[in-house]
Design a protein around this motif. Structure first.
Motif, PDB file in Angstrom:
ATOM      1  N   GLU A 269      36.956  46.293  41.347  1.00 11.42           N
ATOM      2  CA  GLU A 269      37.907  47.048  40.539  1.00 11.42           C
ATOM      3  C   GLU A 269      37.229  47.643  39.304  1.00 11.42           C
ATOM      4  O   GLU A 269      37.535  48.764  38.892  1.00 11.42           O
ATOM      5  CB  GLU A 269      39.060  46.146  40.116  1.00 11.42           C
ATOM      6  CG  GLU A 269      39.952  45.727  41.275  1.00 11.42           C
ATOM      7  CD  GLU A 269      41.047  44.776  40.832  1.00 11.42           C
ATOM      8  OE1 GLU A 269      41.089  44.460  39.617  1.00 11.42           O
ATOM      9  OE2 GLU A 269      41.858  44.358  41.676  1.00 11.42           O
TER      10      GLU A 269
ATOM     11  N   TYR B  88      48.997  38.134  40.743  1.00 10.35           N
ATOM     12  CA  TYR B  88      47.773  38.394  41.516  1.00 10.35           C
ATOM     13  C   TYR B  88      48.032  38.110  42.996  1.00 10.35           C
ATOM     14  O   TYR B  88      47.520  37.133  43.542  1.00 10.35           O
ATOM     15  CB  TYR B  88      46.629  37.514  40.997  1.00 10.35           C
ATOM     16  CG  TYR B  88      46.455  37.557  39.494  1.00 10.35           C
ATOM     17  CD1 TYR B  88      45.845  38.631  38.863  1.00 10.35           C
ATOM     18  CD2 TYR B  88      46.923  36.502  38.700  1.00 10.35           C
ATOM     19  CE1 TYR B  88      45.692  38.661  37.477  1.00 10.35           C
ATOM     20  CE2 TYR B  88      46.780  36.525  37.319  1.00 10.35           C
ATOM     21  CZ  TYR B  88      46.167  37.607  36.716  1.00 10.35           C
ATOM     22  OH  TYR B  88      46.018  37.639  35.353  1.00 10.35           O
TER      23      TYR B  88
ATOM     24  N   SER C 269      51.113  34.016  41.678  1.00 10.20           N
ATOM     25  CA  SER C 269      51.076  34.869  42.867  1.00 10.20           C
ATOM     26  C   SER C 269      51.743  36.210  42.609  1.00 10.20           C
ATOM     27  O   SER C 269      51.345  37.239  43.169  1.00 10.20           O
ATOM     28  CB  SER C 269      51.768  34.167  44.046  1.00 10.20           C
ATOM     29  OG  SER C 269      51.081  32.992  44.397  1.00 10.20           O
TER      30      SER C 269
ATOM     31  N   MET D   8      36.496  40.626  43.696  1.00 10.17           N
ATOM     32  CA  MET D   8      37.581  41.604  43.546  1.00 10.17           C
ATOM     33  C   MET D   8      37.536  42.262  42.173  1.00 10.17           C
ATOM     34  O   MET D   8      37.735  43.476  42.044  1.00 10.17           O
ATOM     35  CB  MET D   8      38.925  40.913  43.765  1.00 10.17           C
ATOM     36  CG  MET D   8      39.135  40.419  45.186  1.00 10.17           C
ATOM     37  SD  MET D   8      40.635  39.397  45.371  1.00 10.17           S
ATOM     38  CE  MET D   8      41.895  40.578  44.926  1.00 10.17           C
TER      39      MET D   8
ATOM     40  N   LYS E  77      47.070  39.550  45.801  1.00 15.56           N
ATOM     41  CA  LYS E  77      45.912  39.591  46.693  1.00 15.56           C
ATOM     42  C   LYS E  77      45.101  38.307  46.596  1.00 15.56           C
ATOM     43  O   LYS E  77      44.673  37.743  47.612  1.00 15.56           O
ATOM     44  CB  LYS E  77      45.029  40.796  46.366  1.00 15.56           C
ATOM     45  CG  LYS E  77      45.684  42.140  46.641  1.00 15.56           C
ATOM     46  CD  LYS E  77      44.728  43.280  46.309  1.00 15.56           C
ATOM     47  CE  LYS E  77      45.375  44.640  46.587  1.00 15.56           C
ATOM     48  NZ  LYS E  77      44.460  45.751  46.225  1.00 15.56           N
ATOM     49  N   LEU E  78      44.880  37.847  45.384  1.00 15.24           N
ATOM     50  CA  LEU E  78      44.097  36.622  45.184  1.00 15.24           C
ATOM     51  C   LEU E  78      44.874  35.407  45.674  1.00 15.24           C
ATOM     52  O   LEU E  78      44.285  34.430  46.151  1.00 15.24           O
ATOM     53  CB  LEU E  78      43.745  36.475  43.706  1.00 15.24           C
ATOM     54  CG  LEU E  78      42.729  35.382  43.341  1.00 15.24           C
ATOM     55  CD1 LEU E  78      41.418  35.617  44.067  1.00 15.24           C
ATOM     56  CD2 LEU E  78      42.506  35.349  41.840  1.00 15.24           C
TER      57      LEU E  78
ATOM     58  N   VAL F 220      46.649  35.179  48.288  1.00 19.53           N
ATOM     59  CA  VAL F 220      46.457  35.041  49.735  1.00 19.53           C
ATOM     60  C   VAL F 220      45.246  34.164  50.023  1.00 19.53           C
ATOM     61  O   VAL F 220      45.291  33.268  50.885  1.00 19.53           O
ATOM     62  CB  VAL F 220      46.279  36.428  50.385  1.00 19.53           C
ATOM     63  CG1 VAL F 220      45.916  36.276  51.863  1.00 19.53           C
ATOM     64  CG2 VAL F 220      47.554  37.241  50.234  1.00 19.53           C
TER      65      VAL F 220
END
Length: 228
Positions: A218, A174, A171, A214, A176-177, A179
């Motif tokens: 990017e 990453y 976490s 995602m 965002k991932l 979440v």
């Protein structure tokens, strides 16, 4: 080292040795059954065998697909063979591989990660072999002398604690991932009555799909910046 050279030096020998060792281990798992049949003539009938397998598959069948796919980016090719042969994947091999990548600051799913995670897993297997041998002699006795509340905590919360630590570790890299990784199973658990194995599949592949989206976004932004 390009992909072709890496495939010749690493992947092909790993696949060859991995298939031999895993198939050998699989065959040896049936040796007690062969002994009972050839020495004592004992063998269950086909419906009983299928019923027993069905009970196991209903509990762990989803993991047949989920674990190899979801763990592969951390374990790598050689690590996958080693882990599925030695066992204790989620509570030992995966955390050790993840920590090896973390300690060496190696990016997952790369050639370097393949080597680093394999070394971490190999070390964990040797350490685990020694620890399990000792635990077989003193572990049970130690658990018996501990207060019941502590013994129950060891039995019930060790694996969740390890999963939580690994999740927290990734976490940080990453967020965002993460979440979505924690959000999908929570939402499905609170809003549906789906069985556990469905939640596992939905959570793993849902997070993978979101991660892919995602990454694609990017990548497009990076390509635009480079072209500009």
């Amino acid at each position: 080292m390009d992909n072709r050279e890496f495939n010749e030096i690493w992947n092909k020998p790993v696949i060859k040795i991995g298939m031999i060792t895993v198939l050998t281990g699989t065959f040896m798992s049936f040796l007690p059954c062969f002994y009972l049949y050839f020495a004592h003539g004992i063998i269950p009938n086909i419906p009983t065998i299928l019923k027993g397998w069905g009970m196991i598959a209903s509990l762990f069948g989803a993991l047949y697909i989920v674990e190899p796919i979801s763990y592969y980016s951390v374990l790598g090719l050689a690590g996958t063979y080693l882990s599925f042969l030695s066992g204790n994947i989620s509570n030992v091999r995966l955390p050790c591989a993840a920590m090896a990548l973390e300690a060496t600051e190696t990016k997952p799913a790369t050639k370097e990660a393949e080597v680093v995670s394999t070394l971490g897993i190999t070390g964990s297997i040797i350490t685990n072999l020694v620890a399990v041998t000792l635990a077989a002699f003193i572990g049970t006795a130690l658990i018996k002398i501990l207060p019941p509340v502590i013994a129950d905590a060891f039995k019930n919360y060790t694996v969740p604690a390890i999963f939580g630590a690994v999740f927290g570790q990734f976490s940080l890299k990453y967020p965002k991932l993460a979440v979505f990784g924690i959000g999908i199973p929570i939402i499905l658990r609170l809003t549906t009555k789906l069985p556990g194995w469905v939640l596992i599949i939905a959570s793993v592949f849902g997070t993978i799909a979101i991660g892919r989206i995602m990454y694609s976004k990017e990548k497009k932004v990076e390509d635009k910046n480079v072209s500009a």
